[in-house]
Design a protein around this motif. Structure first.
Motif, PDB file in Angstrom:
ATOM      1  N   GLU A  23       0.812  -1.222   0.000  1.00 56.54           N
ATOM      2  CA  GLU A  23       0.000   0.000   0.000  1.00 56.54           C
ATOM      3  C   GLU A  23       0.839   1.263   0.000  1.00 56.54           C
ATOM      4  OE1 GLU A  23      -4.123  -1.207   2.150  1.00 56.54           O
ATOM      5  OE2 GLU A  23      -2.560  -0.369   3.416  1.00 56.54           O
ATOM      6  N   ASP A  48      -6.985   3.994  -9.133  1.00 54.91           N
ATOM      7  CA  ASP A  48      -6.337   4.660  -8.014  1.00 54.91           C
ATOM      8  C   ASP A  48      -6.661   3.949  -6.713  1.00 54.91           C
ATOM      9  OD1 ASP A  48      -5.467   6.389  -9.798  1.00 54.91           O
ATOM     10  OD2 ASP A  48      -6.706   8.081  -9.172  1.00 54.91           O
ATOM     11  N   TYR A  99      -0.523   8.769  11.504  1.00 55.55           N
ATOM     12  CA  TYR A  99       0.332   7.872  10.720  1.00 55.55           C
ATOM     13  C   TYR A  99       1.115   8.709   9.723  1.00 55.55           C
ATOM     14  CZ  TYR A  99       1.967   4.044   7.819  1.00 55.55           C
ATOM     15  OH  TYR A  99       2.780   3.153   7.141  1.00 55.55           O
ATOM     16  N   SER A 113     -12.271   4.874   0.768  1.00 56.21           N
ATOM     17  CA  SER A 113     -11.035   5.357   0.135  1.00 56.21           C
ATOM     18  C   SER A 113     -11.344   6.094  -1.161  1.00 56.21           C
ATOM     19  CB  SER A 113     -10.073   4.199  -0.105  1.00 56.21           C
ATOM     20  OG  SER A 113     -10.575   3.337  -1.088  1.00 56.21           O
ATOM     21  N   ARG A 152      -1.983  10.153  -4.288  1.00 52.74           N
ATOM     22  CA  ARG A 152      -3.328  10.022  -3.708  1.00 52.74           C
ATOM     23  C   ARG A 152      -3.440   8.712  -2.944  1.00 52.74           C
ATOM     24  NH1 ARG A 152      -5.343  12.319  -8.874  1.00 52.74           N
ATOM     25  NH2 ARG A 152      -5.747  10.188  -9.587  1.00 52.74           N
ATOM     26  N   GLN A 153      -2.905   7.661  -3.520  1.00 53.59           N
ATOM     27  CA  GLN A 153      -2.977   6.368  -2.840  1.00 53.59           C
ATOM     28  C   GLN A 153      -2.250   6.429  -1.496  1.00 53.59           C
ATOM     29  OE1 GLN A 153      -1.896   2.793  -4.982  1.00 53.59           O
ATOM     30  NE2 GLN A 153      -0.975   1.893  -3.168  1.00 53.59           N
ATOM     31  N   THR A 154      -1.033   6.971  -1.525  1.00 53.27           N
ATOM     32  CA  THR A 154      -0.230   6.982  -0.298  1.00 53.27           C
ATOM     33  C   THR A 154      -0.904   7.809   0.785  1.00 53.27           C
ATOM     34  OG1 THR A 154       1.598   7.081  -1.864  1.00 53.27           O
ATOM     35  CG2 THR A 154       2.160   7.115   0.416  1.00 53.27           C
ATOM     36  N   SER A 188      -4.130   8.524   1.009  1.00 51.82           N
ATOM     37  CA  SER A 188      -5.362   7.858   1.434  1.00 51.82           C
ATOM     38  C   SER A 188      -5.044   6.733   2.423  1.00 51.82           C
ATOM     39  CB  SER A 188      -6.084   7.323   0.186  1.00 51.82           C
ATOM     40  OG  SER A 188      -7.164   6.523   0.558  1.00 51.82           O
ATOM     41  N   VAL A 189      -3.985   5.987   2.117  1.00 54.07           N
ATOM     42  CA  VAL A 189      -3.570   4.907   3.020  1.00 54.07           C
ATOM     43  C   VAL A 189      -3.152   5.484   4.376  1.00 54.07           C
ATOM     44  CG1 VAL A 189      -1.774   3.168   3.427  1.00 54.07           C
ATOM     45  CG2 VAL A 189      -2.933   3.276   1.210  1.00 54.07           C
ATOM     46  N   ARG A 236      -6.191   6.233   6.321  1.00 58.40           N
ATOM     47  CA  ARG A 236      -6.860   5.020   6.794  1.00 58.40           C
ATOM     48  C   ARG A 236      -6.107   4.414   7.983  1.00 58.40           C
ATOM     49  NH1 ARG A 236      -6.030   0.560   3.366  1.00 58.40           N
ATOM     50  NH2 ARG A 236      -4.954  -0.339   5.149  1.00 58.40           N
ATOM     51  N   ARG A 237      -4.808   4.452   7.906  1.00 57.15           N
ATOM     52  CA  ARG A 237      -4.029   3.890   9.021  1.00 57.15           C
ATOM     53  C   ARG A 237      -4.149   4.752  10.270  1.00 57.15           C
ATOM     54  NH1 ARG A 237       1.125   0.910   6.038  1.00 57.15           N
ATOM     55  NH2 ARG A 237      -0.224  -0.449   4.787  1.00 57.15           N
TER      56      ARG A 237
END
Lengths: 789, 275
Positions: free
Chosen positions: A641, A785, B184, B240, B258-260, B262-263, B266-267
């Motif tokens: 991730e 995405d 996080y 997400s 965006r992924q990083t 969003s993660v 979430r964390r």
């Protein structure tokens, strides 16, 4: 083995001063009346200099190429004798055009560095910008802007080896990849620096500069400044890491030497980190377009490769611009035995700093390319990576082995190194855990890499390169003192190798003199025999061999005197534990030394007039180099991730032949591993389209720190080298060679479920995520995405 | 590199500092811990005429707990917070985040006021203090102003500091008894600036459910009412897609970024739930 001799893990003599902060580095040297220099450097990568404007008030404190020219200062020229090498000059100060960011244009003198920088800021340079050549693959194409116009292209040197490659074309497995390693900086803790002063009593220009190769610097400097070599003295004090960078003759050194001659007072330049990162110390940037041919059982049929090295703007002294790429062709086959091979290499000029030989030199990139290919073959063949390696490694019964590029592997058991590395990990349990998956969603991977490293290669190898420096016999002076102590003088220099300890151990092994009574003198051209210096993992073999040879001669001389004192014939005595023994008596080396120096009336008329001092040269029986080798194993956890990579376990099983001091070797391996992890995961100097380096501080140029370097499991094999004193093999660079490959293979193993493969170092979180995204896109034809899990 | 020549002053009270800052003819820079300004001076990115060192001002090195809030002087160091030299009103959030800032050597000197004013998007306090609903107090020739932390930061390396103004304190509201928080950050290595930050505060007693996404190109994205994105804080309900959409709307074009981010959020949500 004695407690202090060869093989003992003796604590380092150097540590008392190092660990108390009492080392003496260039930056610690303060000479009366010393002033600081700062440089006006090019802010652009490529352009013509239209004018240099020096404010009137600073006219006497700013110097340009015109001033050097008036004194007949010559540019740096490092030519290779390899056929087709194109000659270029590296100007000391740029005059007509600049070819890299950071290139020197003017030097400025101040009472302090800050003032010198104020003056440098006030100098205005007008440029006509030219298109920057920043991509080595583009630079090879016709129509590219040119660095050295007279060449007609940007290629320093092209080489080719072809051994029956066509015989591999019918192999059932054919895999082609584009693999590359980033441009890096070497980043020793201590940067470069020079203090220059004219000694009117000795009529000598004295340069204090942290150098791995003080004698070579003297030779190069004398050519550029037009001084006799006796008019030059290079003092290399304590050196805080070199890794190759401190083997190079820099334009800055010539500037400082000239300034001291011109100004008459001592001048100093201490490289700062920004200069280090943006203007010098570049290394490692390779590109491989490589095809592996193999049978279904994993046996390699051939390797076909086109390798390009970004050599930067100039050919640096003394290694030249082609050492890196041309070496690629000769060492790419690594420790493997296969029947067909082709490799074409290009050393390409670009508008970047010259590429310099960094610990491992070409081997780190070569190992990365070759080992990634072996894993790709393993995946294609459905075999364990270890199995593929076992099928192809040179076997112990083949030793000594002449490989496909005529490298003479001297000794060893490569498969055993791999077995021993793997014995530290429960592979089956790891595979089971890997299949099951981690509770936190991370993916596990295991990676291997095996290499062999030619070290201490000598005349027969370097004569072929035809570069300004060819190593011959390595000399050492050994001299007993009247109190029974021993001085050793060698022309190599320690930049962290602990030679004050290890060479004392060698001398102790021969003469039995306690190591605390043995003093090593090195790092000063005035006091040491000529040497090409410390590079190529050569010091333990070459300087160790020279010290041993010199001490054996001292032993012969001492035994003759001792026999006379014991009133027996020389052949009736033995030397042991610092004393000469006969059947009937014993006389210590201290007594022998006192007699030679202080009581010559007690010596026989026939005494050897050399006394207790010799200078003698050494070369191994064969000078084609020792081949140390190692197998590295890494296990990693990859967060799919975030792209974060954690090294879980790291194992190194290596063979350096006889280890003079195993603890020192361990230290070398730890340091090399840290640098290898930097190559694998962190270090990268990026450039924009105008050739600007994008990192000028450690905020942008990342290095591994203590928390990023795991404690490796080390396992030593000791297969004695057949041609060297004690069976020693060069091992100083090895730790930095294999980690990118082992870690890269581990990451690819972790990502194999996605069908993702990383082929570029460093393997950053972004590159991990991009590889996963690309594999997903290729698999599903839709790019999302969405978070991966 | 070495800094340009500059003058240096170390006033002993806020008024003295403000008097020095009032000189409009000179480029005056305030220095506290000097952990960012120091390198910038050396690189000559900042070339001041006068450096005003405010670490001698007792008021700025003190703190005050009163009613439902804790006020930290601008020169409180990260290490002061990490080591518990002031009361914790955030269920451990401040000490925990402080302990992860850069390296201990930086934390010994770096200050909370300096970090907010330097306004590096990747720094911890600009995100975490925004999540906690902290405010800053500025004093200047026009008197005092109070701003939410997220408004004090205008953009990368830009704080809403008017000529002659000085950040004097940061006020952190006390969390309710049932509150939970999460934080996080994704860093290339220990001690480096983050490349993605998620911060979360769920405080039912005070009706707060605030999410922050930081380490972007600019100031953190503060989602004052995050219920819609993260449900009741159950990570399973984390949307997400909606977070990614919010990031796209905020101008984050790169899908990996965006992924990083969003993660990271979430964390942080997962962390908040775990407390």
């Amino acid at each position: 083995m004695s407690e202090q001799g060869v093989g003992a893990s003796l604590k380092r003599k150097e540590d008392d001063r190092y660990l108390r902060g009492r080392g003496q580095y260039v930056g610690d040297i303060r000479l009366a009346g010393m002033r600081d220099a700062a440089f006006v450097r090019s802010p652009i990568a490529h352009g013509k200099i239209k004018s240099i404007h020096v404010p009137e008030e600073y006219r006497d404190r700013v110097f340009t190429a015109a001033d050097l020219d008036a004194d007949g200062v010559k540019p740096i020229v490092a030519v290779s004798g390899l056929a087709g090498f194109k000659v270029s000059e590296q100007p000391v100060l740029a005059f007509d055009k600049v070819r890299q960011v950071g290139e020197l244009i003017a030097m400025c003198i101040g009472e302090s560095r800050a003032e010198a920088e104020d003056i440098a800021d006030a100098v205005e340079v007008e440029f006509e910008e030219l298109p920057a050549v920043h991509d080595m693959l583009e630079a090879r194409k016709p129509g590219s802007a040119l660095l050295h116009e007279a060449w007609g292209d940007n290629i320093f040197l092209e080489t080719q080896i072809d051994v029956d490659i066509e015989s591999a074309f019918d192999a059932p497995i054919k895999i082609t990849r584009e693999i590359s390693t980033a441009r890096q900086c070497m980043v020793p803790m201590e940067g470069r620096g020079t203090v220059a002063t004219w000694d009117s009593r000795m009529e000598q220009l004295v340069l204090y500069t942290g150098s791995q190769m003080p004698h070579i610097v003297r030779t190069g400097l004398s050519e550029c400044l037009g001084l006799e070599q006796t008019q030059l003295r290079i003092v290399s004090p304590d050196v805080g890491g070199g890794f190759g960078y401190k083997g190079i003759l820099l334009p800055e050194d010539i500037c400082l030497g000239w300034l001291a001659l011109r100004c008459g007072y001592p001048v100093r330049w201490l490289e700062d980190r920004r200069e280090h990162l943006t203007a010098g110390a570049n290394c490692r940037e390779h590109h491989y377009s490589i095809t592996a041919y193999a049978d279904r059982d994993g046996r390699l049929r051939g390797i076909d490769c086109e390798a390009t090295v970004d050599s930067g703007a100039y050919s640096s002294y003394p290694f030249s611009a082609c050492l890196e790429a041309a070496q690629v062709a000769s060492i790419l086959p690594g420790p493997y035995d296969f029947p067909a091979y082709r490799c074409r290499t290009y050393s390409v000029a670009t508008n970047k700093c010259p590429i310099l030989p960094y610990r491992g030199v070409a081997r780190t990139g070569v190992c990365y390319a070759m080992e990634l290919m072996l894993d790709a073959v393993a995946r294609e063949a459905g075999l364990e990576p270890a199995e593929v390696r076992m099928k192809n490694l040179v076997r112990p019964e083949q030793m000594p082995f002449n490989n496909i590029t005529h490298k003479h592997f001297d000794s060893g058991d490569y498969p055993e190194a791999l077995r021993r590395a793997m014995a530290h990990i429960d592979i089956e349990a790891f595979r089971a855990r890997q299949r099951k998956g981690e509770p936190d969603g991370r993916l596990l991977g295991l990676g291997l890499s095996v290499y062999c490293e030619q070290g201490a290669h000598g005349t027969s190898v370097y004569a072929g390169w035809g570069i300004p420096m060819v190593p011959g016999h390595e000399q050492a002076t050994a001299r007993m003192t009247p109190d029974g102590g021993l001085e050793l003088r060698v022309g190599v220099h320690s930049h962290g190798q602990s030679m004050e300890t290890t060479l004392a151990q060698v001398a102790h092994e021969v003469l039995g003199i306690p190591t605390d009574k043995i003093k090593l003198v090195h790092g000063d051209t005035e006091y040491t025999p000529y040497s090409t210096g410390s590079w190529g993992s050569r010091c333990a073999v070459m300087a160790g061999g020279a010290v041993s040879t010199a001490c054996k001669e001292i032993a012969r001389l001492a035994k003759a005197v001792g026999a006379h004192m014991l009133q027996v014939k020389p052949e009736e005595v033995e030397l042991a534990q610092g004393a000469v023994y006969s059947q009937t008596g014993r006389v210590t080396l201290t007594e022998i030394a006192r007699t030679w120096y202080l009581r010559p009336q007690d010596l026989p008329k026939s005494v050897d007039p050399r006394g207790l001092e010799v200078t003698i040269g050494y070369k191994p029986e064969r000078d084609t180099g020792t081949f140390s080798y190692a197998a590295h194993l890494a296990t990693v956890a990859v967060d799919p991730e975030t792209g974060d990579i954690e090294i879980l376990d790291y194992v190194i099983a290596e063979d350096g032949g006889k280890l003079i001091n195993p603890m020192v070797v361990d230290g070398q391996i730890y340091g090399g591993l840290a640098q290898g992890i930097g190559t694998a995961l962190y270090e990268e100097m990026r450039f924009d389209g105008s050739g600007q380096p994008l990192a000028s501080t450690f905020a942008d140029y990342l290095l591994p720190g203590p928390t990023e370097v795991p404690a490796p499991k080390l396992d030593h094999m000791e297969t004695l080298a057949p041609y060297t004193e004690f069976g020693v093999k060069g091992i100083g660079e090895g730790g930095a060679i294999a980690p990118p490959a082992a870690i890269g293979n581990a990451v690819n193993d972790a990502l194999k479920g996605f069908g993702a493969e990383l082929l570029h170092s460093p393997m950053t979180p972004r590159r991990v995520l991009e590889a996963i995204a690309e594999a997903k896109a290729a698999g599903t034809a839709t790019r999302s995405d969405e978070v991966v899990s | 590199m070495k800094p340009v020549n500059f003058d240096y002053a170390r006033p002993l009270d806020v008024d003295g500092a403000l008097a020095l800052l009032a000189d409009e003819t000179a480029l005056v820079k305030v220095v506290a811990g000097s952990q960012s300004l120091g390198p910038m001076l050396n690189l000559r990115l900042v070339q001041p005429d006068l450096l005003v060192d405010i670490t001698g001002v007792e008021e700025l090195r003190s703190f005050e707990e009163s009613g439902d809030k804790l006020t930290l002087g601008a020169c409180i160091t990260h290490a002061d917070i990490e080591d518990g030299r002031l009361p914790d009103v955030t269920h451990g959030a401040l000490p925990s985040v402080a302990s992860g800032i850069a390296y201990r050597a930086v934390r010994n000197r770096g200050t909370v006021g300096g970090s907010l004013t330097h306004a590096d998007p990747s720094a911890d306090w600009v995100s975490m203090l925004a999540a906690l609903g902290a405010t800053v107090t500025l004093r200047g020739p026009e008197g005092a102003r109070h701003l939410p932390v997220e408004e004090y930061m205008l953009g990368a390396l830009e704080a809403d500091l008017r000529p002659g103004e000085l950040l004097v304190s940061v006020t952190v509201p006390k969390l309710g008894s049932g509150a939970s928080w999460g934080y996080y950050k994704s860093c290339r290595k220990t001690g480096e600036f983050a490349h993605a930050i998620g911060a979360m505060l769920i405080d039912p007693e005070r009706g707060i459910c605030r999410a922050v996404i930081g380490a972007t190109e600019t100031r953190p994205l503060v989602i004052a009412d995050a219920k819609g994105l993260i449900g009741d804080g159950d990570p399973a309900a984390f949307d997400s897609k909606a977070v990614t959409a919010a990031l796209t709307e905020a101008g984050m074009r790169d899908p990996i970024e965006r992924q990083t981010h969003s993660v990271a959020l979430r964390r942080a949500v997962e962390g908040a739930r775990g407390r």
